[in-house]
Write a protein that holds these residues in place. Structure first.
Motif, mmCIF file in Angstrom:
data_model
loop_
_atom_site.group_PDB
_atom_site.id
_atom_site.type_symbol
_atom_site.label_atom_id
_atom_site.label_comp_id
_atom_site.label_asym_id
_atom_site.label_seq_id
_atom_site.Cartn_x
_atom_site.Cartn_y
_atom_site.Cartn_z
ATOM 1 N N ARG A 5 0.866 -1.181 0.000
ATOM 2 C CA ARG A 5 0.000 0.000 0.000
ATOM 3 C C ARG A 5 0.896 1.223 0.000
ATOM 4 N N ALA A 6 0.324 2.389 -0.327
ATOM 5 C CA ALA A 6 1.087 3.645 -0.283
ATOM 6 C C ALA A 6 0.686 4.408 0.975
ATOM 7 N N GLU A 175 1.232 -3.125 5.748
ATOM 8 C CA GLU A 175 0.237 -3.300 6.801
ATOM 9 C C GLU A 175 -1.006 -2.494 6.437
ATOM 10 N N GLU A 176 -2.016 -2.554 7.309
ATOM 11 C CA GLU A 176 -3.309 -1.951 6.997
ATOM 12 C C GLU A 176 -3.337 -0.453 7.279
ATOM 13 N N LYS A 304 -3.007 9.794 15.015
ATOM 14 C CA LYS A 304 -2.374 8.556 15.503
ATOM 15 C C LYS A 304 -2.400 7.505 14.397
ATOM 16 N N LYS A 305 -1.457 6.590 14.477
ATOM 17 C CA LYS A 305 -1.398 5.498 13.508
ATOM 18 C C LYS A 305 -2.729 4.737 13.508
ATOM 19 N N GLY A 306 -3.274 4.515 12.334
ATOM 20 C CA GLY A 306 -4.529 3.784 12.208
ATOM 21 C C GLY A 306 -5.767 4.669 12.143
ATOM 22 N N TRP A 324 -10.124 7.638 1.166
ATOM 23 C CA TRP A 324 -10.043 7.080 2.517
ATOM 24 C C TRP A 324 -8.584 6.752 2.791
ATOM 25 N N LEU A 325 -8.069 7.398 3.843
ATOM 26 C CA LEU A 325 -6.660 7.245 4.212
ATOM 27 C C LEU A 325 -6.585 6.767 5.650
ATOM 28 N N LYS A 326 -5.769 5.738 5.898
ATOM 29 C CA LYS A 326 -5.475 5.344 7.279
ATOM 30 C C LYS A 326 -4.111 5.923 7.621
#
Ligand code: UT7
Length: 332
Positions: A5-6, A175-176, A304-306, A324-326
Motif C-alpha cells: 500500500r502507499a 500493513e493496513e 495517531k497510527k490507524g 479514505w486514508l489510514k
C-alpha cells in the motif's frame, strides 16, 4: 510478498509571510470583515510578494522541509508530482522546476491540473505508482499562487483565495495503513462556471484579453456553491458506505477549504461532530491544490497510527472526489 500500500510517511507545508486580512481587503473593494466571515469563514489569507516568484518558489520550500523532516536525501526521490492550476509557466512543468530547486536529480516529474481536487488526483496517481511495487519514494505537492490569477478589484472573488504549498512523502507499507480507497470524478460541463478564460491555446494572451480581465478567475459563486455542497458531501458519504465506515470509525474529515458552510454541511451529512472536521480556512482562505495537505499538516500532531481520515474536495472542472486514508504514524 503481498502488494504494497502507499502510506504518507511525512508532510510539510510552507506559506508566505504576508497576511492580507479582511480589514485591508475592505479598503481595496466594497466588502467587510462581517460579510466575508459570515458567508465564507475567512479572516486572512497569505500572499506571495516578490517579482518573479511563482508557485515553484513556495513548493520548493515545502519539499525541502519535507526532505529534512523525513531525513530523506533528494537523490532517493523517484517521482515528484505537482498539483497546481497556477504553474510558474506553461512549460517546463512546475514539478520540473521544483525538482531542480530542491536538488532532486533522479526523479521524473510532472504536473496535474484538477483545480481544487488536484491534490486528491495527484495523491491517487502517486499512490498507484507505489502500489505497482516499482517505486519506493514519491513526493506529491499541492501548490498554488492564487494571487497571480485573482482580480483585486472584483469583490466576488478576491476575498476567497490565498497562496500556499504543501507536500507529502509516499512510501510502500505492508500493513493496513495508507491510501485505502478513492472515488474521483469529473464533469467538464461544469467548466463554464469556474474558469480562467484566456492565456491558453483557444484564447492566447492579447491586448483584448488583458483589457477584458480574462486572465483572472471567473466564478459563478452561487452555482458552484450548489454543486460543491451536494457533490462533496455525496462523495464523502459514498466512500464511507462503500467501505462500511460509520461516523464513529472516522477520526477526521479533511475537507478542501473553499467555504466554511460547505465544510460544515459535509461534516453534518457524514454524521460527524464539528471537532472531527479539520478547518483552517480562517487563516489561509482557499489555496486550491494546497488546502488539503496544508490542513493535514496543521493537524499532524493530533493524528495517531490507524486513524481513519476521509479527504474530500470539489472544484473547478468540475472535479471532485474523496480518498479514505489510514494515517500511518504516531506524533513524533
Ligand atoms: O474551491 C473551488 C470551488 N469554489 C467554491 O466552492 C465556492 C462556492 N461558492 C461560494 O462559496 C459562495 O457562493 C461565495 C462565497 C462565492 C459567495 O457567497 P454567496 O452567499 O453565494 O453570495 P452571493 O453570490 O449570493 O451574493 C450575495 C450578496 C450579493 O448582493 P445582493 O445581490 O444580495 O445585493 C452580492 O453582490 O452579497 C454580495 N457580495 C458581497 N458583499 C460584500 C458578493 N461578494 C461580496 C463581498 N462583500 N465580498
Amino acid at each position: 510478498m503481498n502488494k504494497p500500500r502507499a502510506a504518507i510517511t511525512g508532510i510539510h507545508a510552507w506559506v508566505p509571510e504576508y497576511r492580507l486580512d479582511n480589514f485591508e481587503l475592505s479598503r481595496m473593494v466594497d466588502t467587510s470583515d462581517e460579510w466575508i466571515t459570515q458567508r465564507v469563514g475567512i479572516k486572512e489569507r497569505r500572499i506571495l510578494k516578490g517579482e518573479g516568484l511563482g508557485t515553484s518558489f513556495m513548493a520548493e520550500k515545502a519539499v525541502t522541509g519535507l526532505l529534512e523532516k523525513t531525513s530523506t536525501s533528494p537523490d532517493e526521490i523517484e517521482i515528484l508530482i505537482c498539483a497546481t492550476i497556477t504553474p510558474d509557466m506553461f512549460f517546463p512543468s512546475t514539478a520540473n522546476l521544483i525538482s531542480d530547486k530542491a536538488g532532486i536529480k533522479n526523479a521524473f516529474s510532472f504536473d496535474i491540473s484538477a483545480a481544487c481536487s488536484g491534490f486528491l488526483y495527484a495523491l491517487h496517481i502517486g499512490a498507484s505508482f507505489i502500489e505497482t511495487g516499482r517505486y519506493k519514494k514519491v513526493i506529491v505537492v499541492g501548490a498554488d499562487k492564487m494571487s497571480s490569477i485573482t482580480d483585486y478589484t472584483d469583490r466576488t472573488t478576491c476575498p476567497l483565495f490565498g497562496d500556499a504549498a504543501a507536500a507529502v512523502l509516499l512510501e510502500p507499507v505492508y500493513e493496513e495503513v495508507g491510501v485505502m480507497d478513492q472515488i474521483l470524478k469529473a464533469d467538464g460541463a461544469g467548466g463554464k462556471y469556474l474558469y480562467l478564460k484566456a492565456g491558453g491555446s483557444a484564447w492566447p494572451a492579447s491586448h483584448q484579453t488583458v483589457e477584458a480581465k480574462e486572465h483572472f478567475i471567473y466564478q459563478e459563486g452561487q452555482t458552484v456553491f450548489k454543486f460543491a455542497v451536494t457533490h462533496m458531501a455525496d462523495v464523502a458519504v459514498e466512500i464511507m458506505e462503500k467501505n462500511d465506515l460509520k461516523p464513529e470509525d472516522i477520526a477526521y474529515l479533511v475537507p478542501h477549504q473553499a467555504n466554511l458552510r460547505i465544510i460544515e454541511a459535509t461534516g453534518r451529512r457524514m454524521g460527524l461532530p464539528p471537532e472531527k472536521v479539520m478547518v483552517n480556512i480562517q487563516k489561509y482562505g482557499n489555496t486550491t491544490a494546497a488546502t488539503i495537505p496544508l490542513v493535514l499538516w496543521e493537524y499532524e500532531n493530533k493524528l495517531k497510527k490507524g486513524d481513519n481520515l476521509i479527504l474530500a474536495a470539489f472544484g473547478g472542472g468540475f472535479t471532485w472526489g474523496a480518498i479514505w486514508l489510514k494515517w500511518a504514524y504516531n506524533p513524533k
